[in-house]
Write an enzyme that holds these catalytic residues in place. Sequence first.
Site, mmCIF file in Angstrom:
data_model
loop_
_atom_site.group_PDB
_atom_site.id
_atom_site.type_symbol
_atom_site.label_atom_id
_atom_site.label_comp_id
_atom_site.label_asym_id
_atom_site.label_seq_id
_atom_site.Cartn_x
_atom_site.Cartn_y
_atom_site.Cartn_z
ATOM 1 N N LYS A 9 0.838 -1.207 0.000
ATOM 2 C CA LYS A 9 0.000 0.000 0.000
ATOM 3 C C LYS A 9 0.876 1.261 0.000
ATOM 4 C CE LYS A 9 -3.870 -2.276 2.387
ATOM 5 N NZ LYS A 9 -4.858 -2.152 3.499
ATOM 6 N N TYR A 49 -12.087 -1.849 -3.600
ATOM 7 C CA TYR A 49 -12.629 -2.088 -2.264
ATOM 8 C C TYR A 49 -14.164 -2.015 -2.236
ATOM 9 C CZ TYR A 49 -8.238 -2.291 0.409
ATOM 10 O OH TYR A 49 -7.030 -2.663 0.967
ATOM 11 N N ASN A 112 -1.952 0.099 7.050
ATOM 12 C CA ASN A 112 -1.406 -1.183 7.527
ATOM 13 C C ASN A 112 -0.535 -1.894 6.481
ATOM 14 O OD1 ASN A 112 -3.413 -2.032 5.838
ATOM 15 N ND2 ASN A 112 -4.595 -3.123 7.381
ATOM 16 N N HIS A 115 -1.834 -5.493 1.557
ATOM 17 C CA HIS A 115 -3.119 -6.150 1.309
ATOM 18 C C HIS A 115 -2.880 -7.584 0.882
ATOM 19 C CE1 HIS A 115 -7.138 -7.004 -0.293
ATOM 20 N NE2 HIS A 115 -6.493 -7.592 -1.287
ATOM 21 N N GLU A 126 -9.710 -9.814 -7.630
ATOM 22 C CA GLU A 126 -8.655 -8.821 -7.392
ATOM 23 C C GLU A 126 -7.509 -8.955 -8.402
ATOM 24 O OE1 GLU A 126 -9.560 -8.486 -2.599
ATOM 25 O OE2 GLU A 126 -7.641 -9.271 -3.276
HETATM 26 N N1 UDP Z 1 -9.696 -0.749 7.426
HETATM 27 C C1 UDP Z 1 -9.815 0.396 8.199
HETATM 28 N N2 UDP Z 1 -10.546 0.328 9.369
HETATM 29 C C2 UDP Z 1 -11.166 -0.809 9.777
HETATM 30 C C3 UDP Z 1 -11.043 -1.961 8.995
HETATM 31 C C4 UDP Z 1 -10.295 -1.905 7.821
HETATM 32 O O1 UDP Z 1 -9.281 1.444 7.854
HETATM 33 O O2 UDP Z 1 -11.809 -0.807 10.847
HETATM 34 C C5 UDP Z 1 -8.905 -0.698 6.186
HETATM 35 C C6 UDP Z 1 -7.537 -1.365 6.289
HETATM 36 O O3 UDP Z 1 -6.619 -0.655 5.459
HETATM 37 C C7 UDP Z 1 -7.814 -2.755 5.767
HETATM 38 C C8 UDP Z 1 -8.791 -2.446 4.638
HETATM 39 O O4 UDP Z 1 -9.614 -1.396 5.154
HETATM 40 O O5 UDP Z 1 -6.642 -3.415 5.342
HETATM 41 C C9 UDP Z 1 -9.686 -3.594 4.215
HETATM 42 O O6 UDP Z 1 -10.326 -4.116 5.361
HETATM 43 P P1 UDP Z 1 -10.428 -5.676 5.613
HETATM 44 O O7 UDP Z 1 -11.391 -5.898 6.710
HETATM 45 O O8 UDP Z 1 -10.702 -6.371 4.314
HETATM 46 O O9 UDP Z 1 -8.966 -6.051 6.164
HETATM 47 P P2 UDP Z 1 -7.765 -6.896 5.507
HETATM 48 O O10 UDP Z 1 -8.388 -7.987 4.665
HETATM 49 O O11 UDP Z 1 -6.933 -5.934 4.710
HETATM 50 O O12 UDP Z 1 -7.006 -7.450 6.680
HETATM 51 MG MG MG Z 2 -9.806 -7.822 3.177
#
Ligand code: UDP
Ligand code: MG
Length: 139
Positions: A9, A49, A112, A115, A126
């Site tokens: 990211k 997303y 974070n 991805h 994706e």
């Molecule tokens: N995210 C966020 N706040 C939250 C949950 C997710 O900003 O409470 C962001 C974070 O960058 C995350 C992305 O949205 O990686 C996609 O969320 P997901 O639940 O799919 O998490 P991931 O699969 O990336 O662990």
């Molecule tokens: Mg996810």
Amino acid sequence: MERTLSIVKPDGVDKNLIGEIIKRFEGRGLKVIGLKMISMDKKEAEGFYAVHRGKPFFESLIVFMSSGPCVVMVLEGDGAISKARELMGATDPKKAETGTIRQQFASNIERNIVHGSDAPETAAYEIGYFFNSLEIFSA
Ligand code: UDP
Ligand code: MG
């Protein structure tokens, strides 16, 4: 053999972690079979997303993901989806296992670093979002 889509990211690119992240994936036996640097505009980030549209964090996530270049890659290997997610750690770095990418490098739950697809169906969507068949190199 399974495929997954990973993204370094904008915060990961900014922190010079492209090599570190690829090294961890390769070290776990995952093969990089597609790779490029891209910059998403808001519409492109929203499309990627789309499953999160309507969630409280959506708008901010889109601003973040379109704030700078990302490195997108296709990884292939046995259990690629779960292996990549294991290396990444939990979404919230505070909850991520010690030694994972997010635990070590992420600033917060949004920024974070990395991805990874969460299931075969999402991986297929994706991968197709960023790569055409001429850009994937599978043995
Ligand atoms: N995210 C966020 N706040 C939250 C949950 C997710 O900003 O409470 C962001 C974070 O960058 C995350 C992305 O949205 O990686 C996609 O969320 P997901 O639940 O799919 O998490 P991931 O699969 O990336 O662990
Ligand atoms: Mg996810």
